[in-house]
Design a protein around this motif. Structure first.
Motif, PDB file in Angstrom:
ATOM      1  N   GLN A  57       0.823  -1.207   0.000  1.00  0.00           N
ATOM      2  CA  GLN A  57       0.000   0.000   0.000  1.00  0.00           C
ATOM      3  C   GLN A  57       0.859   1.260   0.000  1.00  0.00           C
ATOM      4  O   GLN A  57       0.424   2.317  -0.462  1.00  0.00           O
ATOM      5  CB  GLN A  57      -0.934   0.009   1.207  1.00  0.00           C
ATOM      6  N   GLY A  58       2.096   1.144   0.497  1.00  0.00           N
ATOM      7  CA  GLY A  58       2.998   2.288   0.563  1.00  0.00           C
ATOM      8  C   GLY A  58       3.776   2.524  -0.717  1.00  0.00           C
ATOM      9  O   GLY A  58       4.693   3.347  -0.745  1.00  0.00           O
ATOM     10  N   GLY A  59       3.451   1.792  -1.778  1.00  0.00           N
ATOM     11  CA  GLY A  59       4.082   2.040  -3.069  1.00  0.00           C
ATOM     12  C   GLY A  59       5.291   1.189  -3.393  1.00  0.00           C
ATOM     13  O   GLY A  59       5.980   1.443  -4.378  1.00  0.00           O
ATOM     14  N   LEU A  60       5.562   0.165  -2.589  1.00  0.00           N
ATOM     15  CA  LEU A  60       6.729  -0.682  -2.849  1.00  0.00           C
ATOM     16  C   LEU A  60       6.343  -2.021  -3.482  1.00  0.00           C
ATOM     17  O   LEU A  60       7.056  -3.014  -3.341  1.00  0.00           O
ATOM     18  CB  LEU A  60       7.510  -0.916  -1.553  1.00  0.00           C
ATOM     19  N   GLY A  61       5.225  -2.034  -4.192  1.00  0.00           N
ATOM     20  CA  GLY A  61       4.725  -3.272  -4.785  1.00  0.00           C
ATOM     21  C   GLY A  61       5.696  -3.948  -5.733  1.00  0.00           C
ATOM     22  O   GLY A  61       5.844  -5.165  -5.705  1.00  0.00           O
ATOM     23  N   ASP A  62       6.360  -3.172  -6.582  1.00  0.00           N
ATOM     24  CA  ASP A  62       7.295  -3.769  -7.538  1.00  0.00           C
ATOM     25  C   ASP A  62       8.481  -4.414  -6.829  1.00  0.00           C
ATOM     26  O   ASP A  62       8.864  -5.541  -7.137  1.00  0.00           O
ATOM     27  CB  ASP A  62       7.789  -2.734  -8.550  1.00  0.00           C
ATOM     28  N   ALA A  63       9.064  -3.692  -5.884  1.00  0.00           N
ATOM     29  CA  ALA A  63      10.191  -4.243  -5.122  1.00  0.00           C
ATOM     30  C   ALA A  63       9.732  -5.452  -4.329  1.00  0.00           C
ATOM     31  O   ALA A  63      10.407  -6.496  -4.312  1.00  0.00           O
ATOM     32  CB  ALA A  63      10.776  -3.192  -4.191  1.00  0.00           C
ATOM     33  N   LEU A  64       8.590  -5.340  -3.696  1.00  0.00           N
ATOM     34  CA  LEU A  64       8.049  -6.432  -2.901  1.00  0.00           C
ATOM     35  C   LEU A  64       7.830  -7.666  -3.766  1.00  0.00           C
ATOM     36  O   LEU A  64       8.131  -8.788  -3.357  1.00  0.00           O
ATOM     37  CB  LEU A  64       6.744  -5.983  -2.249  1.00  0.00           C
ATOM     38  N   GLY A  65       7.319  -7.460  -4.975  1.00  0.00           N
ATOM     39  CA  GLY A  65       7.122  -8.576  -5.901  1.00  0.00           C
ATOM     40  C   GLY A  65       8.413  -9.310  -6.198  1.00  0.00           C
ATOM     41  O   GLY A  65       8.436 -10.540  -6.297  1.00  0.00           O
ATOM     42  N   SER A  66       9.508  -8.571  -6.313  1.00  0.00           N
ATOM     43  CA  SER A  66      10.801  -9.220  -6.583  1.00  0.00           C
ATOM     44  C   SER A  66      11.305  -9.993  -5.366  1.00  0.00           C
ATOM     45  O   SER A  66      11.949 -11.023  -5.500  1.00  0.00           O
ATOM     46  CB  SER A  66      11.838  -8.186  -7.031  1.00  0.00           C
ATOM     47  N   TRP A  67      10.981  -9.503  -4.166  1.00  0.00           N
ATOM     48  CA  TRP A  67      11.418 -10.191  -2.953  1.00  0.00           C
ATOM     49  C   TRP A  67      10.686 -11.515  -2.794  1.00  0.00           C
ATOM     50  O   TRP A  67      11.245 -12.499  -2.337  1.00  0.00           O
ATOM     51  CB  TRP A  67      11.166  -9.347  -1.710  1.00  0.00           C
ATOM     52  N   VAL A  68       9.415 -11.517  -3.167  1.00  0.00           N
ATOM     53  CA  VAL A  68       8.587 -12.708  -3.028  1.00  0.00           C
ATOM     54  C   VAL A  68       8.879 -13.702  -4.149  1.00  0.00           C
ATOM     55  O   VAL A  68       8.886 -14.917  -3.939  1.00  0.00           O
ATOM     56  CB  VAL A  68       7.086 -12.323  -3.018  1.00  0.00           C
ATOM     57  N   SER A  69       9.154 -13.212  -5.328  1.00  0.00           N
ATOM     58  CA  SER A  69       9.332 -14.039  -6.511  1.00  0.00           C
ATOM     59  C   SER A  69      10.514 -15.003  -6.376  1.00  0.00           C
ATOM     60  O   SER A  69      11.544 -14.664  -5.803  1.00  0.00           O
ATOM     61  CB  SER A  69       9.569 -13.148  -7.735  1.00  0.00           C
ATOM     62  N   THR A  70      10.335 -16.181  -6.951  1.00  0.00           N
ATOM     63  CA  THR A  70      11.437 -17.138  -7.015  1.00  0.00           C
ATOM     64  C   THR A  70      12.214 -16.985  -8.321  1.00  0.00           C
ATOM     65  O   THR A  70      13.216 -17.655  -8.517  1.00  0.00           O
ATOM     66  CB  THR A  70      10.906 -18.579  -6.908  1.00  0.00           C
ATOM     67  N   GLU A  71      11.743 -16.101  -9.197  1.00  0.00           N
ATOM     68  CA  GLU A  71      12.356 -15.959 -10.512  1.00  0.00           C
ATOM     69  C   GLU A  71      13.085 -14.632 -10.712  1.00  0.00           C
ATOM     70  O   GLU A  71      13.583 -14.364 -11.791  1.00  0.00           O
ATOM     71  CB  GLU A  71      11.276 -16.116 -11.587  1.00  0.00           C
ATOM     72  N   GLN A  72      13.126 -13.790  -9.693  1.00  0.00           N
ATOM     73  CA  GLN A  72      13.770 -12.484  -9.811  1.00  0.00           C
ATOM     74  C   GLN A  72      14.750 -12.286  -8.659  1.00  0.00           C
ATOM     75  O   GLN A  72      14.568 -12.848  -7.589  1.00  0.00           O
ATOM     76  CB  GLN A  72      12.738 -11.358  -9.726  1.00  0.00           C
ATOM     77  N   ASN A  73      15.751 -11.471  -8.926  1.00  0.00           N
ATOM     78  CA  ASN A  73      16.626 -11.036  -7.843  1.00  0.00           C
ATOM     79  C   ASN A  73      15.881  -9.997  -7.016  1.00  0.00           C
ATOM     80  O   ASN A  73      15.013  -9.292  -7.519  1.00  0.00           O
ATOM     81  CB  ASN A  73      17.910 -10.419  -8.401  1.00  0.00           C
ATOM     82  N   ASN A  74      16.241  -9.902  -5.736  1.00  0.00           N
ATOM     83  CA  ASN A  74      15.601  -8.939  -4.847  1.00  0.00           C
ATOM     84  C   ASN A  74      15.972  -7.518  -5.252  1.00  0.00           C
ATOM     85  O   ASN A  74      17.149  -7.163  -5.275  1.00  0.00           O
ATOM     86  CB  ASN A  74      16.031  -9.172  -3.399  1.00  0.00           C
ATOM     87  N   ALA A  75      14.962  -6.731  -5.561  1.00  0.00           N
ATOM     88  CA  ALA A  75      15.192  -5.325  -5.896  1.00  0.00           C
ATOM     89  C   ALA A  75      15.521  -4.557  -4.619  1.00  0.00           C
ATOM     90  O   ALA A  75      14.901  -4.783  -3.581  1.00  0.00           O
ATOM     91  CB  ALA A  75      13.953  -4.732  -6.558  1.00  0.00           C
ATOM     92  N   PRO A  76      16.488  -3.670  -4.682  1.00  0.00           N
ATOM     93  CA  PRO A  76      16.814  -2.878  -3.492  1.00  0.00           C
ATOM     94  C   PRO A  76      15.780  -1.784  -3.255  1.00  0.00           C
ATOM     95  O   PRO A  76      15.095  -1.347  -4.182  1.00  0.00           O
ATOM     96  CB  PRO A  76      18.175  -2.273  -3.847  1.00  0.00           C
ATOM     97  N   VAL A  77      15.670  -1.386  -2.011  1.00  0.00           N
ATOM     98  CA  VAL A  77      14.888  -0.214  -1.643  1.00  0.00           C
ATOM     99  C   VAL A  77      15.772   0.648  -0.758  1.00  0.00           C
ATOM    100  O   VAL A  77      16.717   0.161  -0.151  1.00  0.00           O
ATOM    101  CB  VAL A  77      13.571  -0.561  -0.903  1.00  0.00           C
TER     102      VAL A  77
END
Length: 147
Positions: A57-77
């Motif tokens: 809800q705070g606007g970090l959906g894209d980064a959060l998606g990468s943290w959860v995903s098994t197919e992406q590297n974790n995006a930094p915040v």
């Protein structure tokens, strides 16, 4: 509650024991303090699932998606991103508890949260984090951060 407290204390003690002095004898702020801050943040938000919702809800959906995903590297915040998503009061209360300023707390949390969320969602779905409480967090910390 006693079992959860025991697990949390064991995890914190083990992490703090692993944070020995550096080779030159100087002490360092160890991983244990950062993990303690993350545990406090999860508790403050009412569990990891609630924290993820707040970040979304705070606007970090894209980064959060990468943290959860098994197919992406974790995006930094950045620490500022976390402060914007969670609010300065949430970060400020943790900073006060640990005797640092809000910017330092948010910067440190920005370093540990991506891996925490990544490890808490091994199947690549945020629903893995629903009901993920402090006892689960302590177990995760013992397994993954004490290697």
């Amino acid at each position: 509650m006693a079992l959860m407290d025991t697990l949390l204390n064991a995890a914190a003690q083990a992490l703090n024991n692993n944070n020995a002095s550096t080779a030159d004898g100087s002490s360092q702020q160890g991983q244990g303090s950062v993990v303690d801050m993350a545990m406090d943040l999860v508790q403050q938000q009412g569990g990891l699932g609630n924290l993820l919702n707040q970040l979304q809800q705070g606007g970090l959906g894209d980064a959060l998606g990468s943290w959860v995903s098994t197919e992406q590297n974790n995006a930094p915040v950045s620490g500022n991103d976390l402060q914007n998503a969670l609010g300065s009061n949430a970060i400020g209360s943790i900073a006060e508890k640990f005797g640092i300023d809000g910017q330092q707390a948010s910067d440190l949390l920005a370093q540990v949260l991506p891996n925490l969320v990544d490890n808490a969602t091994p199947n690549g779905t945020a629903t893995d984090a629903d009901g993920f409480g402090l006892d689960d967090l302590a177990s995760l910390l013992i397994k993954n951060f004490l290697k």
